[in-house]
Design a protein around this motif. Structure first.
Motif, PDB file in Angstrom:
ATOM      1  N   ILE A 147     -12.790 -26.012   1.708  1.00 22.26           N
ATOM      2  CA  ILE A 147     -11.528 -26.699   1.435  1.00 22.26           C
ATOM      3  C   ILE A 147     -10.911 -27.427   2.539  1.00 22.26           C
ATOM      4  CG2 ILE A 147      -9.080 -27.017   0.548  1.00 22.26           C
ATOM      5  CD1 ILE A 147      -9.878 -24.667  -1.481  1.00 22.26           C
ATOM      6  N   ARG A 148     -11.126 -26.505   3.825  1.00 19.88           N
ATOM      7  CA  ARG A 148     -10.333 -26.815   5.127  1.00 19.88           C
ATOM      8  C   ARG A 148     -11.239 -27.943   5.590  1.00 19.88           C
ATOM      9  NH1 ARG A 148      -6.164 -23.705   6.153  1.00 19.88           N
ATOM     10  NH2 ARG A 148      -5.878 -21.662   4.928  1.00 19.88           N
ATOM     11  N   GLU A 149     -12.591 -27.903   5.347  1.00 20.22           N
ATOM     12  CA  GLU A 149     -13.516 -28.922   5.908  1.00 20.22           C
ATOM     13  C   GLU A 149     -13.216 -30.324   5.233  1.00 20.22           C
ATOM     14  OE1 GLU A 149     -18.201 -29.062   6.391  1.00 20.22           O
ATOM     15  OE2 GLU A 149     -17.413 -27.409   7.035  1.00 20.22           O
ATOM     16  N   VAL A 150     -13.491 -30.083   4.166  1.00 13.83           N
ATOM     17  CA  VAL A 150     -13.301 -31.172   2.996  1.00 13.83           C
ATOM     18  C   VAL A 150     -11.817 -32.205   3.484  1.00 13.83           C
ATOM     19  CG1 VAL A 150     -12.912 -32.160   0.576  1.00 13.83           C
ATOM     20  CG2 VAL A 150     -14.599 -30.354   1.113  1.00 13.83           C
ATOM     21  N   LEU A 151     -10.564 -31.333   3.743  1.00 12.11           N
ATOM     22  CA  LEU A 151      -9.373 -31.939   3.927  1.00 12.11           C
ATOM     23  C   LEU A 151      -9.177 -32.061   5.379  1.00 12.11           C
ATOM     24  CD1 LEU A 151      -7.513 -30.238   0.863  1.00 12.11           C
ATOM     25  CD2 LEU A 151      -8.672 -32.732   1.005  1.00 12.11           C
ATOM     26  N   LYS A 152      -9.795 -31.679   6.235  1.00 10.53           N
ATOM     27  CA  LYS A 152      -9.412 -31.644   7.542  1.00 10.53           C
ATOM     28  C   LYS A 152      -9.029 -33.046   8.318  1.00 10.53           C
ATOM     29  CE  LYS A 152     -14.110 -32.730   9.623  1.00 10.53           C
ATOM     30  NZ  LYS A 152     -15.413 -32.243  10.192  1.00 10.53           N
ATOM     31  N   ARG A 153      -9.360 -33.985   7.767  1.00  9.82           N
ATOM     32  CA  ARG A 153      -8.670 -35.375   8.318  1.00  9.82           C
ATOM     33  C   ARG A 153      -7.472 -35.822   7.493  1.00  9.82           C
ATOM     34  NH1 ARG A 153     -14.445 -36.415   8.719  1.00  9.82           N
ATOM     35  NH2 ARG A 153     -15.205 -36.572  10.627  1.00  9.82           N
ATOM     36  N   GLN A 154      -7.042 -35.129   6.756  1.00 10.17           N
ATOM     37  CA  GLN A 154      -5.865 -35.255   5.856  1.00 10.17           C
ATOM     38  C   GLN A 154      -4.750 -34.385   6.254  1.00 10.17           C
ATOM     39  OE1 GLN A 154      -6.378 -36.036   1.795  1.00 10.17           O
ATOM     40  NE2 GLN A 154      -4.299 -35.851   1.060  1.00 10.17           N
ATOM     41  N   LYS A 155      -3.814 -35.079   7.140  1.00 10.52           N
ATOM     42  CA  LYS A 155      -2.731 -34.327   7.788  1.00 10.52           C
ATOM     43  C   LYS A 155      -1.667 -33.958   7.235  1.00 10.52           C
ATOM     44  CE  LYS A 155      -5.571 -35.065  11.494  1.00 10.52           C
ATOM     45  NZ  LYS A 155      -6.264 -33.785  12.025  1.00 10.52           N
ATOM     46  N   ASN A 156      -1.478 -34.479   5.968  1.00  9.45           N
ATOM     47  CA  ASN A 156      -0.223 -34.038   5.203  1.00  9.45           C
ATOM     48  C   ASN A 156      -0.636 -33.120   4.208  1.00  9.45           C
ATOM     49  OD1 ASN A 156      -1.940 -35.678   3.365  1.00  9.45           O
ATOM     50  ND2 ASN A 156      -0.228 -36.691   2.462  1.00  9.45           N
ATOM     51  N   VAL A 157      -1.660 -32.285   4.327  1.00  4.80           N
ATOM     52  CA  VAL A 157      -1.963 -31.122   3.623  1.00  4.80           C
ATOM     53  C   VAL A 157      -1.939 -29.683   4.163  1.00  4.80           C
ATOM     54  CG1 VAL A 157      -3.829 -30.099   1.985  1.00  4.80           C
ATOM     55  CG2 VAL A 157      -3.532 -32.667   2.379  1.00  4.80           C
ATOM     56  N   ASP A 158      -1.308 -28.788   3.636  1.00  9.82           N
ATOM     57  CA  ASP A 158      -1.333 -27.235   4.222  1.00  9.82           C
ATOM     58  C   ASP A 158      -2.096 -26.491   3.228  1.00  9.82           C
ATOM     59  OD1 ASP A 158      -0.949 -24.863   5.233  1.00  9.82           O
ATOM     60  OD2 ASP A 158       1.205 -24.732   4.605  1.00  9.82           O
ATOM     61  N   VAL A 159      -3.255 -25.927   3.373  1.00  6.50           N
ATOM     62  CA  VAL A 159      -4.011 -25.092   2.710  1.00  6.50           C
ATOM     63  C   VAL A 159      -3.550 -23.805   2.732  1.00  6.50           C
ATOM     64  CG1 VAL A 159      -6.326 -24.718   1.892  1.00  6.50           C
ATOM     65  CG2 VAL A 159      -5.732 -26.923   2.739  1.00  6.50           C
ATOM     66  N   ARG A 160      -3.459 -23.232   1.513  1.00  9.38           N
ATOM     67  CA  ARG A 160      -2.978 -21.592   1.485  1.00  9.38           C
ATOM     68  C   ARG A 160      -3.822 -21.088   0.226  1.00  9.38           C
ATOM     69  NH1 ARG A 160       3.574 -20.908   2.080  1.00  9.38           N
ATOM     70  NH2 ARG A 160       3.533 -22.526   3.982  1.00  9.38           N
ATOM     71  N   LEU A 161      -4.419 -19.691   0.875  1.00  9.32           N
ATOM     72  CA  LEU A 161      -4.931 -18.956  -0.007  1.00  9.32           C
ATOM     73  C   LEU A 161      -4.195 -18.070  -1.015  1.00  9.32           C
ATOM     74  CD1 LEU A 161      -7.971 -17.901  -0.996  1.00  9.32           C
ATOM     75  CD2 LEU A 161      -7.731 -16.073   0.674  1.00  9.32           C
ATOM     76  N   GLY A 162      -4.248 -17.897  -2.385  1.00  8.91           N
ATOM     77  CA  GLY A 162      -3.481 -17.041  -3.204  1.00  8.91           C
ATOM     78  C   GLY A 162      -3.829 -17.388  -4.654  1.00  8.91           C
ATOM     79  N   TRP A 163      -2.933 -16.724  -5.570  1.00 13.04           N
ATOM     80  CA  TRP A 163      -3.142 -16.954  -6.954  1.00 13.04           C
ATOM     81  C   TRP A 163      -1.590 -17.100  -7.282  1.00 13.04           C
ATOM     82  CZ3 TRP A 163      -5.769 -13.531  -3.882  1.00 13.04           C
ATOM     83  CH2 TRP A 163      -7.352 -13.495  -4.141  1.00 13.04           C
TER      84      TRP A 163
END
Length: 493
Positions: A65-81
């Motif tokens: 996911i982080r690679e797919v969205l690496k150019r989108q600066k307004n996203v914070d990716v977090r792992l969890g359920w």
């Protein structure tokens, strides 16, 4: 930071097609996005069966996911359920690996996908894995290729046949595609590679309680798909209900009664259900759910009384033009994700919102074998090689990442033009990890409990006069404390 000065907070639950396309559509919007997902990758689920049968690697259908969205600066990716949603305080509670945390939202997009449904017989899962995750596909790869290896060791003809009998439950696209590929393995790829068995004697049985293969494609394509499967050597058993599954067999019931089919390798590709999060969300908001657990939504995909919450993709129940719920397919998820993003952008711009979601059906595709597929696109119905070319083009278009498209084409060439399978490596861990995790429990919870039990009482140093802490309580490790009870790692929401 005041309410007026901070940016609008969008929390997206799930990195499937709906969540990912909603995020991408908001790339220029004045919002801060937090993406919460139970894995670190986006899964292209329609090609999971090719991972299970050795055509593609898991990396080709599951880019990070982080690679797919690496150019989108307004996203914070977090792992969890996500465990719960507090709609009053607008907070989601999340269980990560060994750590619990919360995230606040102004708008919530819930697109957590679907899980396998065993129609109340969840114990079938130990002996008949589904096809909803990378773990499922790798386990099935180990079981399928392992079955031929073990069969080669047997001296009892009945044992050989039991290991060479593969039963696929469910004659929808996933089951049909998987049965066709197992048949290609047995009849085209593996012959000549074993000294003591002939893989061509393998039985591949496709079972379904309904009366047609690919029943949503129409009678003509359905009948053609069944003929092609039978030409490949697949035994198609329709109007046949599964009533029992154990480690060495599967029991079915048809018009003539009950029958036991000895088989060591069973695959469950029948039925889907919404994840437990759907029920929790419905309880929090007062929304209704259908028999599959999907949440009934308003025409704009929001929840009644909660316009700030969108439920998308496989989790939503929204009637289409024909009055029936929209199907749980990739196009519904993609288009609903874009619709939700458009609604959010309109609200922030002060424009009128609340427009109903209109699904444009781009058709359905399913591959039967190499160079053979069926396609239903509006009034156009086709089968054979031309449909297969369309299938290749569509799947390449939606594969995320240029390198994934290149390697997928190379592996398809190896498998479809040649006879090889590029991804045949399988391990015992892949075959048995599911049951081991269920028996062992969540490793993070076990480690935390063991650390707590062995933690000494705090003592005081004479020199400093302050408590001496256990090393596990200092630094980042202190953040691992969380809930005392949690479901096993593999069965979270």
């Amino acid at each position: 930071m005041t309410q007026a000065s901070r940016r609008h907070r969008v929390v997206v639950v799930g990195a499937g097609f709906a969540g990912l396309f909603a995020i991408k559509a908001l790339r220029k919007a004045p919002v801060d996005i937090t993406l919460i997902n139970g894995t670190a990758y986006h899964l292209f689920q329609p090609l999971l069966y090719q991972v299970a049968t050795g055509i593609l690697s898991e990396g080709e259908v599951a880019p990070p996911i982080r690679e797919v969205l690496k150019r989108q600066k307004n996203v914070d990716v977090r792992l969890g359920w996500v465990q719960d949603v507090d709609t009053e305080r607008k907070i989601v509670s999340v269980a990560g690996p060994g750590i619990d945390y919360t995230v606040e939202y102004d708008t919530l997009i819930v697109a957590a996908g679907a899980s396998q449904s065993y129609f109340g017989n969840d114990h079938f899962a130990d002996h008949a894995p589904g096809m909803k995750s990378i773990d499922d596909a790798l386990e099935l790869r180990a079981r399928i290729f392992g079955a031929f290896e073990v069969a080669d060791l047997q001296t009892d003809p009945e044992a050989v046949q039991r290991w060479l009998t593969f039963v696929v439950v469910g004659a929808g696209p996933t089951g049909t595609e998987l049965a066709g590929q197992i048949a290609e393995l047995a009849h085209r790829t593996l012959p000549g590679q074993y000294r003591h068995i002939d893989p061509r004697t393998a039985r591949i049985i496709l079972v379904d309680a309904i009366g047609a293969v690919l029943n949503t494609f129409g009678d003509h394509l359905s009948a053609g798909a069944q003929r092609q499967l039978e030409k490949l050597g697949v035994e198609v058993k329709l109007n046949t209900k599964v009533v029992g599954v154990d480690s060495t067999s599967i029991e079915v019931e048809d018009a003539t009664g009950r029958h036991r089919i000895p088989s060591m390798t069973k695959v469950w590709a029948a039925g889907v259900a919404a994840p437990p999060l759907a029920r929790k969300l419905a309880e929090s908001t007062g929304a209704q759910t259908d028999r599959a657990g999907r949440v009934l939504v308003e025409k704009d995909t929001t929840l009644a009384g909660h316009p700030e919450i969108f439920v998308l993709g496989d989790m939503m129940n929204l009637a289409g033009p024909d009055g029936r719920p929209l199907p749980g397919v990739a196009q519904v998820a993609i288009q609903s994700g874009r619709h939700a993003a458009d609604q959010i952008s309109r609200r922030l711009a002060g424009k009128e919102s609340g427009q109903p979601f209109k699904y444009f059906d781009k058709g359905s595709l399913a591959t039967i074998s190499r160079f053979s597929a069926v396609a239903s696109i509006g009034k156009l119905h086709m089968s054979g090689f031309l449909a297969w070319v369309v299938w290749v083009a569509v799947h390449l278009f939606y594969l995320v990442g240029f390198k994934n498209r290149v390697t997928a084409v190379l592996h398809w060439a190896v498998s479809f033009v040649g006879r090889g399978r590029s991804e045949r490596v399988a391990t015992q861990q892949q075959a048995f990890a599911r049951r081991a995790i269920r028996a062992y429990g969540d490793p993070f919870e076990r480690d935390r409990a063991a650390a707590t039990e062995s933690r000494p009482q705090a003592s005081t140093t004479a020199a400093e006069g302050r408590p001496v802490q256990n090393p596990a309580e200092t630094g980042d490790q202190a953040t691992l404390d969380g809930k005392a009870e949690r479901k096993p790692l593999g069965v979270r929401d």
